[in-house]
Structures are given as structure tokens and as C-alpha cells.
Design an enzyme around this catalytic site. Structure first.
Site, PDB file in Angstrom:
ATOM      1  N   ARG A  53       0.813  -1.216   0.000  1.00  0.00           N
ATOM      2  CA  ARG A  53       0.000   0.000   0.000  1.00  0.00           C
ATOM      3  C   ARG A  53       0.848   1.268   0.000  1.00  0.00           C
ATOM      4  NH1 ARG A  53      -3.879  -0.887   3.991  1.00  0.00           N
ATOM      5  NH2 ARG A  53      -2.498   0.056   5.518  1.00  0.00           N
ATOM      6  N   TYR A 105      -7.736  25.793  -7.202  1.00  0.00           N
ATOM      7  CA  TYR A 105      -8.357  24.644  -7.859  1.00  0.00           C
ATOM      8  C   TYR A 105      -9.706  24.377  -7.184  1.00  0.00           C
ATOM      9  CZ  TYR A 105      -9.375  19.953  -9.369  1.00  0.00           C
ATOM     10  OH  TYR A 105     -10.023  18.856  -9.856  1.00  0.00           O
ATOM     11  N   ASP A 177       0.681  24.747  -3.925  1.00  0.00           N
ATOM     12  CA  ASP A 177       0.286  23.949  -5.091  1.00  0.00           C
ATOM     13  C   ASP A 177       1.019  24.553  -6.287  1.00  0.00           C
ATOM     14  OD1 ASP A 177      -0.891  22.872  -7.348  1.00  0.00           O
ATOM     15  OD2 ASP A 177      -2.924  22.855  -6.515  1.00  0.00           O
ATOM     16  N   LYS A 202      -0.856  16.366 -14.338  1.00  0.00           N
ATOM     17  CA  LYS A 202      -0.689  17.445 -15.316  1.00  0.00           C
ATOM     18  C   LYS A 202       0.719  17.405 -15.927  1.00  0.00           C
ATOM     19  CE  LYS A 202      -4.665  18.651 -13.509  1.00  0.00           C
ATOM     20  NZ  LYS A 202      -5.766  17.783 -13.706  1.00  0.00           N
TER      21      LYS A 202
HETATM   22  N1  PLP Z   1      -4.279  21.389  -8.221  1.00  0.00           N
HETATM   23  C1  PLP Z   1      -4.445  21.930  -9.426  1.00  0.00           C
HETATM   24  C2  PLP Z   1      -3.835  23.273  -9.705  1.00  0.00           C
HETATM   25  C3  PLP Z   1      -5.175  21.273 -10.418  1.00  0.00           C
HETATM   26  O1  PLP Z   1      -5.335  21.835 -11.635  1.00  0.00           O
HETATM   27  C4  PLP Z   1      -5.747  20.007 -10.116  1.00  0.00           C
HETATM   28  C5  PLP Z   1      -6.551  19.276 -11.129  1.00  0.00           C
HETATM   29  O2  PLP Z   1      -7.024  19.840 -12.088  1.00  0.00           O
HETATM   30  C6  PLP Z   1      -5.553  19.473  -8.845  1.00  0.00           C
HETATM   31  C7  PLP Z   1      -4.816  20.179  -7.926  1.00  0.00           C
HETATM   32  C8  PLP Z   1      -6.142  18.138  -8.483  1.00  0.00           C
HETATM   33  O3  PLP Z   1      -5.393  17.130  -9.084  1.00  0.00           O
HETATM   34  P1  PLP Z   1      -6.021  15.706  -9.527  1.00  0.00           P
HETATM   35  O4  PLP Z   1      -7.004  15.981 -10.612  1.00  0.00           O
HETATM   36  O5  PLP Z   1      -4.798  14.961  -9.980  1.00  0.00           O
HETATM   37  O6  PLP Z   1      -6.651  15.119  -8.319  1.00  0.00           O
END
Ligand code: PLP
Length: 383
Positions: A53, A105, A177, A202
Site C-alpha cells: 500500500r 483549484y 500547489d 498534469k
Molecule cells: N491542483 C491543481 C492546480 C489542479 O489543476 C488540479 C486538477 O485539475 C488538482 C490540484 C487536483 O489534481 P487531480 O485531478 O490529480 O486530483
């Protein structure tokens, strides 16, 4: 890391830190699928692995490479960006106060409102681009400041160094982030952040064929050990194939991100002041909010993400997306193919995103083609 003797990050990424399989001399790693590991006769685990895990050997190289590229102490892979981000909040205690940006996000913002608050976290959304607002919002119970820069989908810029100083003075951590900036363009830990998060779905992976998330920490701490425990116990971990694909994607991250960023800069400059647009949102445009800060903390370019606001309102924006051929109508970002999205319709009620906004994720196609496609779509929608 020793800057005099270690290869450049581009070289470390291309060779995934130069790893060679001891047993076979393979240059590309094997994919381990065993969910469990043999116990020694004396009841120990000399391999250091007990259960898949959170001890999957497929994590090792991708985690080590990202730790190296971010200049951190340790990286943890997760099953998605959301699993990574929420682990940081889940490691806090009821009653802890956290600051997060109003522009961020959307799914994480919704989770903070819906779940995190019901678990007793005090969540406050503020303008993270305004250092005075951040300072004013700090409370004695503030344990975490969460920033996203450039922030989805207005691409607003947070000054990482200034925000880190405010958070640390209050005894709080700063988590960033950095999905849009990537380690290619920004180094949040060197600027003072404590944790860097990526939706590795991404740019790190770059091929729109998996979901993954990462957290990289600058130094070990009790809080980080709690984050580790969240991953191990809740088990939002990445599968073997996805870990392998992610490592393969990361080998080309410098080429892809630089190409996308140069193309986005060209597209933003081309469409700034366009007759069918009321705004082009891109931190690389001189005069855009946060441009100077972005130039300082993203010296290699402003990234592949931009947004446009279409004259004629939401219907005209949706019509532009409907007329694109090369730009594909889809959510997500950071892949080699360019995507266009009407954000307000996915974010729903309460979104701070204008209804006439289209989000553009620039891929690595020729920028002439991307510009021509958007030009014809804008004309067709306004005919
Ligand atoms: N942070 C940002 C800036 C994002 O664009 C995204 C997804 O679009 C996320 C976090 C979340 O990531 P995930 O879709 O891989 O869960």
C-alpha cells in the site's frame, strides 16, 4: 545536492537520476506488482518492505527524482492531486485554522468547504495575492497557509517568499500547489515554502494518461510524519503502472514545459487587445497583476496556462470552444495536447470565475497552428 558536481536538473530528469537495475542492468525500471513481501525466518523484514500500500518499489525512483528536482528532503506519491492535497489538511487537528486562496483549484476549495470544515478545521478563504490580507487573517490557531501560484484559472500570483515569512512568523507551515509552475519554472522550497504539492496528472506526467499527486517536503517534522501516516493508513496511493508511467513522463518534463511556456507566451502576446476579447489573463504579460513577482519566482517562463475572456458573454465563450478544431474541449491541463475549457460551467455556483472565461492549456503543437485555430474559432463565434 552539490551544484558543482551534480548534473543539471535536465540531465537528472532525462536519466531518472541515472538508475540502473542491479539484477538485469536495465535502464528502465521493472514494474513490480507484488502486493506483499517475504518475511525473514527470524520474523523480520530485512528488505524494508512489508506491504504494497505505501511501500511499492515503483514509487522509489519517481519520488527520488522529484525530491531532487524540487530540492527537497522527501517526496510522497499519491493516487491523485486531490489525495495529495487533502492529506496535508487531514494531518491537522480539529480546531486548527487554515488559510487558503479564494482563487484556487475548485475541487479542493469545495472539499475544504464541505469536508474539512465538518471535521473541525477552521477554513478561511482570502486573497492570497495580498500579503497584508494574509497577515491580517493570521490567528493564534493558524497552522497552515495553502497557496496556489499561478492560481487556477485566473493565473493570479502569490509571492511565495513573502507568504512564507508571514506563515513562519505565526508558527504555521506554507504549502504551495505548484502544479502550473512545475519544478522547471519555480522552486517553492528554496523560496521558503515547507511543502510543495503537484497534481502530477498534469505537467509532471504530461501525457493525459493517468492521475497522480505528489507532496515534497523541505525538511522532516512531526507534521510531515502525520502526512506520511495519512498516506499509509488511508491508502490513497498510486498503482505500479501509473508510477512507472509518471517516471517516464518526468524524463521529458523540461522539454515539454519549456515548449508549452514559450508557446503560451506567444499566444498571450498575440491575443492581448484582440477585437473579440475583453482580457487575456497570463502572468507573462507585462502589466498583468503579479507580473514582477512572477518574473522573480519563475525566471524560466510563466507557464503554459492562460485564460481569455470573450466579448459577447458566456454564450459567445461556449461558441468559441465549440468552433476550435486543434484545441480540444476537455478539462485538465499540462498534457502535450492543447485543451480549451469553459471553466464556469464545470465549477458551478459560487465560483469566482467569470462566465465569459475560457481556460487554455497550451500543449506542444506549433504555436502558429494554435493561434490560427483560435483566430478562426473567435471569428466563427462572432460571425
Ligand atoms: N491542483 C491543481 C492546480 C489542479 O489543476 C488540479 C486538477 O485539475 C488538482 C490540484 C487536483 O489534481 P487531480 O485531478 O490529480 O486530483
Amino acid at each position: 545536492m552539490n551544484a558543482d558536481t551534480d548534473p543539471h536538473p535536465e540531465s537528472r530528469a532525462a536519466q531518472a537520476l541515472g538508475w540502473i537495475d542491479d539484477a538485469t542492468r536495465a535502464i528502465s525500471p521493472p514494474i513490480h506488482v507484488s502486493s506483499t513481501f517475504l518475511r525473514d525466518a527470524d520474523n523480520g523484514y530485512s528488505s524494508g518492505r512489508v506491504y504494497m500500500r505505501d511501500q511499492n518499489p515503483a514509487f522509489d525512483q519517481a519520488e527520488a527524482l522529484l525530491t531532487s528536482l524540487e530540492g527537497g528532503h522527501e517526496t510522497l506519491l499519491f493516487a491523485s492531486g486531490m489525495a495529495a492535497a487533502t492529506a496535508v489538511f487531514q494531518a491537522l487537528q480539529p480546531g486548527d485554522h487554515v488559510l487558503a486562496p479564494k482563487v484556487m483549484y475548485w475541487s479542493l476549495r469545495n472539499w475544504l468547504h464541505g469536508f474539512a470544515t465538518s471535521w473541525g478545521l477552521e477554513v478561511e478563504l482570502i486573497d492570497m495575492t495580498d500579503a497584508a490580507a494574509v497577515r491580517a487573517a493570521i490567528r493564534p490557531t493558524t497552522k497552515l497557509v495553502w497557496a496556489e501560484t499561478p492560481a487556477n484559472p485566473l493565473w493570479s500570483i502569490t509571492d511565495i517568499a513573502a507568504t512564507a515569512e508571514i506563515a513562519h512568523a505565526a508558527g504555521a507551515l506554507l504549502a504551495v500547489d505548484s502544479t502550473t509552475a512545475t519544478p522547471v519554472l519555480s522552486q517553492p522550497l528554496a523560496l521558503g515554502a515547507d511543502i510543495v504539492m503537484h497534481s502530477a496528472t498534469k505537467y509532471l506526467n504530461g501525457h493525459s494518461d493517468l492521475t497522480a499527486g505528489t507532496l515534497t517536503v523541505g525538511s522532516d517534522s512531526e507534521q510531515w510524519q502525520r502526512v506520511r501516516a495519512v498516506r499509509a493508513q488511508i491508502g490513497g496511493t498510486l498503482g505500479s503502472l501509473e508510477s512507472w508511467l509518471l517516471l517516464r513522463g518526468m524524463r521529458t518534463v523540461y522539454l515539454r514545459v519549456r515548449a508549452a511556456s514559450a508557446s503560451a507566451q506567444r499566444i498571450a502576446e498575440h491575443f492581448a487587445g484582440h477585437r473579440h476579447l475583453s482580457a487575456v489573463l497570463y502572468p507573462g504579460l507585462p502589466g498583468s497583476p503579479g507580473h514582477e513577482i512572477a518574473a522573480r519566482q519563475m525566471p524560466g517562463g510563466f507557464g503554459g496556462m492562460l485564460s481569455i475572456r470573450v466579448t459577447g458573454g458566456p454564450d459567445a465563450a461556449v461558441a468559441v470552444a465549440a468552433h476550435t478544431r486543434l484545441w480540444k474541449r476537455a478539462t485538465s491541463l499540462g498534457g502535450v495536447e492543447s485543451l480549451i475549457e469553459h471553466r464556469a460551467s464545470i465549477e458551478g455556483e459560487g465560483t469566482p470565475v467569470p462566465a465569459d472565461l475560457l481556460r487554455l492549456s497550451t500543449g506542444i503543437e506549433h504555436s502558429d497552428d494554435l493561434i490560427a485555430d483560435l483566430e478562426q474559432a473567435l471569428d466563427a463565434a462572432h460571425a
